[in-house]
Write a protein that holds these residues in place. Structure first.
Motif, PDB file in Angstrom:
ATOM      1  N   SER A  44      19.583  -0.318 -10.411  1.00  0.00           N
ATOM      2  CA  SER A  44      20.727  -0.866 -11.140  1.00  0.00           C
ATOM      3  C   SER A  44      20.659  -2.370 -11.315  1.00  0.00           C
ATOM      4  O   SER A  44      21.275  -2.925 -12.220  1.00  0.00           O
ATOM      5  N   ASP A  45      19.881  -3.067 -10.477  1.00  0.00           N
ATOM      6  CA  ASP A  45      19.778  -4.521 -10.583  1.00  0.00           C
ATOM      7  C   ASP A  45      18.722  -4.987 -11.589  1.00  0.00           C
ATOM      8  O   ASP A  45      18.456  -6.173 -11.709  1.00  0.00           O
ATOM      9  N   GLY A  46      18.115  -4.041 -12.314  1.00  0.00           N
ATOM     10  CA  GLY A  46      17.099  -4.390 -13.309  1.00  0.00           C
ATOM     11  C   GLY A  46      15.681  -4.286 -12.788  1.00  0.00           C
ATOM     12  O   GLY A  46      14.725  -4.304 -13.549  1.00  0.00           O
ATOM     13  N   GLY A  47      15.516  -4.175 -11.493  1.00  0.00           N
ATOM     14  CA  GLY A  47      14.199  -3.991 -10.896  1.00  0.00           C
ATOM     15  C   GLY A  47      13.852  -2.517 -10.836  1.00  0.00           C
ATOM     16  O   GLY A  47      14.398  -1.698 -11.583  1.00  0.00           O
ATOM     17  N   ALA A  48      12.937  -2.184  -9.923  1.00  0.00           N
ATOM     18  CA  ALA A  48      12.492  -0.797  -9.826  1.00  0.00           C
ATOM     19  C   ALA A  48      12.011  -0.497  -8.415  1.00  0.00           C
ATOM     20  O   ALA A  48      11.832  -1.397  -7.594  1.00  0.00           O
ATOM     21  N   THR A  49      11.805   0.773  -8.166  1.00  0.00           N
ATOM     22  CA  THR A  49      11.159   1.230  -6.952  1.00  0.00           C
ATOM     23  C   THR A  49       9.902   1.978  -7.364  1.00  0.00           C
ATOM     24  O   THR A  49       9.968   2.880  -8.214  1.00  0.00           O
ATOM     25  N   ALA A  50       8.767   1.589  -6.804  1.00  0.00           N
ATOM     26  CA  ALA A  50       7.499   2.272  -7.048  1.00  0.00           C
ATOM     27  C   ALA A  50       7.222   3.164  -5.840  1.00  0.00           C
ATOM     28  O   ALA A  50       7.215   2.698  -4.706  1.00  0.00           O
ATOM     29  N   LYS A  51       7.050   4.449  -6.099  1.00  0.00           N
ATOM     30  CA  LYS A  51       6.799   5.401  -5.009  1.00  0.00           C
ATOM     31  C   LYS A  51       5.369   5.931  -5.125  1.00  0.00           C
ATOM     32  O   LYS A  51       4.952   6.389  -6.188  1.00  0.00           O
ATOM     33  N   PHE A  52       4.645   5.856  -4.023  1.00  0.00           N
ATOM     34  CA  PHE A  52       3.275   6.348  -3.934  1.00  0.00           C
ATOM     35  C   PHE A  52       3.253   7.467  -2.893  1.00  0.00           C
ATOM     36  O   PHE A  52       3.664   7.258  -1.754  1.00  0.00           O
ATOM     37  N   THR A  53       2.794   8.642  -3.283  1.00  0.00           N
ATOM     38  CA  THR A  53       2.724   9.782  -2.373  1.00  0.00           C
ATOM     39  C   THR A  53       1.309  10.337  -2.389  1.00  0.00           C
ATOM     40  O   THR A  53       0.730  10.542  -3.455  1.00  0.00           O
ATOM     41  N   ILE A  54       0.767  10.558  -1.208  1.00  0.00           N
ATOM     42  CA  ILE A  54      -0.553  11.168  -1.074  1.00  0.00           C
ATOM     43  C   ILE A  54      -0.375  12.565  -0.505  1.00  0.00           C
ATOM     44  O   ILE A  54       0.345  12.758   0.470  1.00  0.00           O
ATOM     45  N   GLU A  55      -1.040  13.531  -1.127  1.00  0.00           N
ATOM     46  CA  GLU A  55      -1.173  14.868  -0.557  1.00  0.00           C
ATOM     47  C   GLU A  55      -2.646  15.049  -0.255  1.00  0.00           C
ATOM     48  O   GLU A  55      -3.495  14.812  -1.111  1.00  0.00           O
ATOM     49  N   TYR A  56      -2.953  15.461   0.960  1.00  0.00           N
ATOM     50  CA  TYR A  56      -4.346  15.536   1.386  1.00  0.00           C
ATOM     51  C   TYR A  56      -4.604  16.767   2.239  1.00  0.00           C
ATOM     52  O   TYR A  56      -3.695  17.358   2.811  1.00  0.00           O
ATOM     53  N   GLU A  57      -5.877  17.132   2.295  1.00  0.00           N
ATOM     54  CA  GLU A  57      -6.344  18.146   3.231  1.00  0.00           C
ATOM     55  C   GLU A  57      -7.606  17.603   3.882  1.00  0.00           C
ATOM     56  O   GLU A  57      -8.597  17.319   3.206  1.00  0.00           O
ATOM     57  N   LYS A  58      -7.561  17.446   5.194  1.00  0.00           N
ATOM     58  CA  LYS A  58      -8.679  16.908   5.956  1.00  0.00           C
ATOM     59  C   LYS A  58      -9.775  17.971   6.093  1.00  0.00           C
ATOM     60  O   LYS A  58      -9.487  19.163   6.088  1.00  0.00           O
ATOM     61  N   ILE A  59     -11.031  17.511   6.246  1.00  0.00           N
ATOM     62  CA  ILE A  59     -12.131  18.464   6.408  1.00  0.00           C
ATOM     63  C   ILE A  59     -12.142  19.098   7.793  1.00  0.00           C
ATOM     64  O   ILE A  59     -12.640  20.200   7.968  1.00  0.00           O
TER      65      ILE A  59
END
Length: 152
Positions: free
Chosen positions: A109-124
């Motif tokens: 609402s203040d004119g800025g933004a939120t950047a969301k980074f999500t990782i989905e992973y499967e380990k070996i």
């Protein structure tokens, strides 16, 4: 022990959401000149950085050491300001069977933004750590992109 997981980080930026998202869909190749922890990026397959299925090579600094990987965009949703990426080969494939990251920008609402980074992973295997270093990588990179856009 669980082999798959999900990690997320949200970063508040001052740049408006549309402008922030736009750099990822029209100027992605510039990130290597903006972000300190991106050492190199180049096209591996295809001729357009901003379309699904073009493959790019990247060298990044994660957890203080250089890693090499390939990346391709799987989906772009302009309406919801989101992109799905698949990271593979190189150092990623040494530790993970699956490594996807989802990027989305939300207006504030203040004119800025939120950047969301999500990782989905499967380990070996269970001896591999979750990719926590990428959360710091995304946090720092998001702030560097914000700083760059605020000066532009």
């Amino acid at each position: 022990m669980v082999l798959s997981g999900k990690l997320s980080v949200e970063v508040t930026v001052q740049t408006p959401a549309a402008k922030y998202f736009n750099i990822f869909i029209t100027q992605f190749h510039k990130l290597q000149n903006i972000c300190e922890r991106i050492l190199e990026g180049n096209m591996h397959e295809g001729d357009n950085w901003h379309v699904p299925h073009s493959v790019k090579n990247w060298t990044l600094i994660v957890d203080g050491k250089p890693i090499k990987l390939k990346e391709k965009i799987e989906a772009i949703d302009k309406e919801n300001k989101s992109i799905t990426y698949n990271l593979f080969d190189g150092d990623i494939s040494k530790n993970y069977k699956v490594f996807k990251f989802f990027f989305q920008v939300f207006e504030k609402s203040d004119g800025g933004a939120t950047a969301k980074f999500t990782i989905e992973y499967e380990k070996i295997n269970e001896n591999v750590e979750a990719p926590y270093g990428f959360m710091e990588f995304f946090d720092k990179g998001a702030k560097e992109v914000d700083s760059y856009l605020l000066k532009a």
